[in-house]
Design an enzyme around this catalytic site. Structure first.
Site, PDB file in Angstrom:
ATOM      1  N   THR A 169      -3.059  -8.527  11.021  1.00 59.59           N
ATOM      2  CA  THR A 169      -3.826  -8.032   9.796  1.00 59.59           C
ATOM      3  C   THR A 169      -5.280  -8.848   9.945  1.00 59.59           C
ATOM      4  O   THR A 169      -5.466  -9.897  10.273  1.00 59.59           O
ATOM      5  CB  THR A 169      -3.277  -8.390   8.471  1.00 59.59           C
ATOM      6  OG1 THR A 169      -4.557  -8.115   7.556  1.00 59.59           O
ATOM      7  CG2 THR A 169      -2.694  -9.730   8.211  1.00 59.59           C
ATOM      8  N   ASN A 215      -2.457 -12.887  15.556  1.00 58.71           N
ATOM      9  CA  ASN A 215      -3.355 -11.893  15.483  1.00 58.71           C
ATOM     10  C   ASN A 215      -4.154 -11.727  16.780  1.00 58.71           C
ATOM     11  O   ASN A 215      -4.703 -12.880  17.213  1.00 58.71           O
ATOM     12  CB  ASN A 215      -4.563 -11.934  14.270  1.00 58.71           C
ATOM     13  CG  ASN A 215      -4.650 -10.859  13.919  1.00 58.71           C
ATOM     14  OD1 ASN A 215      -3.840  -9.827  13.547  1.00 58.71           O
ATOM     15  ND2 ASN A 215      -6.116 -10.369  13.890  1.00 58.71           N
ATOM     16  N   HIS A 227       0.648  -1.325   0.064  1.00 62.33           N
ATOM     17  CA  HIS A 227      -0.009  -0.136   0.142  1.00 62.33           C
ATOM     18  C   HIS A 227       0.814   1.296   0.026  1.00 62.33           C
ATOM     19  O   HIS A 227       0.410   2.505   0.304  1.00 62.33           O
ATOM     20  CB  HIS A 227      -0.942   0.004   1.267  1.00 62.33           C
ATOM     21  CG  HIS A 227      -1.946  -1.091   1.146  1.00 62.33           C
ATOM     22  ND1 HIS A 227      -2.755  -1.476   2.162  1.00 62.33           N
ATOM     23  CD2 HIS A 227      -2.365  -1.725   0.077  1.00 62.33           C
ATOM     24  CE1 HIS A 227      -3.434  -2.647   1.761  1.00 62.33           C
ATOM     25  NE2 HIS A 227      -3.426  -2.606   0.557  1.00 62.33           N
TER      26      HIS A 227
END
Ligand code: OAD
Length: 238
Positions: free
Chosen positions: A190, A213, A121
């Site tokens: 994520t 996570n 990104h």
């Protein structure tokens, strides 16, 4: 959970072709809020939803409003890499980790010393003119007020992928290459909600898919090892 971390430690010790794929949760322990947790960016009140502000059409139409959000929410001063970033950089130096694939735009993996970082990104530490594409330092963009402009009159924009914009195909195919050939894929911090990035996991063909996570993800059921703990704490033990 002790047993899971020991297993991860053992797998890391045995592997020499690890790829890490991460997101905003990797940087929360450095003091950068993620997007979708209760205290994340998307649960804060703004005039427009952050997903809208972070879109190509919004940037084109209301660059002032975009920059207000950018400087207030995306730029966080004085942040430092945490134990997850540092251990990943160490694993690369040891020759065990081949690439870090990240959705983050904060540059903290490089600050920790990682060399092969694939930024899906982009990065808020780079800027360029949206008209003539001349590169600019991020300083004018991240600080000051108003809309930064190029000498050609164009609006200077961050080198990040906004919503409605495609990912860089070259970075995407390099990420795919590393993931497809990895003997171990560690996915961390994520929510695996944003595509096409999240779909990269589908290209992994090995038997050591690890998810680290805090909350559960749509991929937990496919993983060989799932650890629901803070990633910095986990990485300080492996
Ligand atoms: P999210 O905010 O969607 O997910 C972050 C995940 O990290 C959540 O599932 C948290 O439970 C977890 N988490 C938070 N702190 C953690 C910690 N210390 N240790 C372990 N896990 C932790 O962020 P991303 O998945 O990165 O895209 O979001 C993907 C994309 O959505 C971003 O790159 C951004 C956003 O819109 C664009 O801006 C294009």
């Amino acid at each position: 959970m002790e047993t899971e971390i020991l297993k991860l430690k053992q797998w890391v010790a045995e592997s020499d072709n690890i790829v890490f794929f991460g997101g905003a949760g990797v940087s929360t322990e450095s003091g950068i809020p993620d997007f979708r947790s209760v205290d994340g960016l998307y649960n804060q009140k703004w005039k427009y939803p952050p997903e809208t502000i972070l879109s190509h059409s919004f940037f084109e139409r209301w660059p002032e409003e975009y920059y207000r959000f950018h400087r207030e929410k995306l730029v966080i001063e004085g942040v430092k890499p945490n134990r997850a970033h540092l251990r990943l950089a160490e694993l690369e130096r040891e020759g065990k980790l081949k690439a870090v694939v990240t959705q983050n735009i904060d540059g903290l993996h490089q600050a920790a010393g990682s060399k092969n970082v694939l930024e899906l990104h982009g990065s808020i530490l780079r800027a360029y003119c949206s008209r003539c594409r001349k590169p600019y330092s991020a300083d004018a963009m991240n600080h000051g007020t108003g809309v930064p402009r190029c000498s050609c009159g164009g609006v200077i924009r961050p080198d990040i992928v906004l919503y409605e914009e495609p990912l860089d195909q070259e970075i995407m195919s390099r990420a795919l290459h590393y993931i497809r050939n990895a003997d171990m894929l560690i996915v961390g911090g994520t929510s695996l909600n944003v595509y096409p990035a999240a779909g990269l996991i589908d290209y992994y063909r090995g038997q050591k898919l690890v998810l680290v996570n805090l909350s559960s993800t749509p991929y937990d059921q496919y993983a060989d090892l799932v650890i629901h703990e803070k990633i910095g704490e986990v990485f300080s033990q492996i």
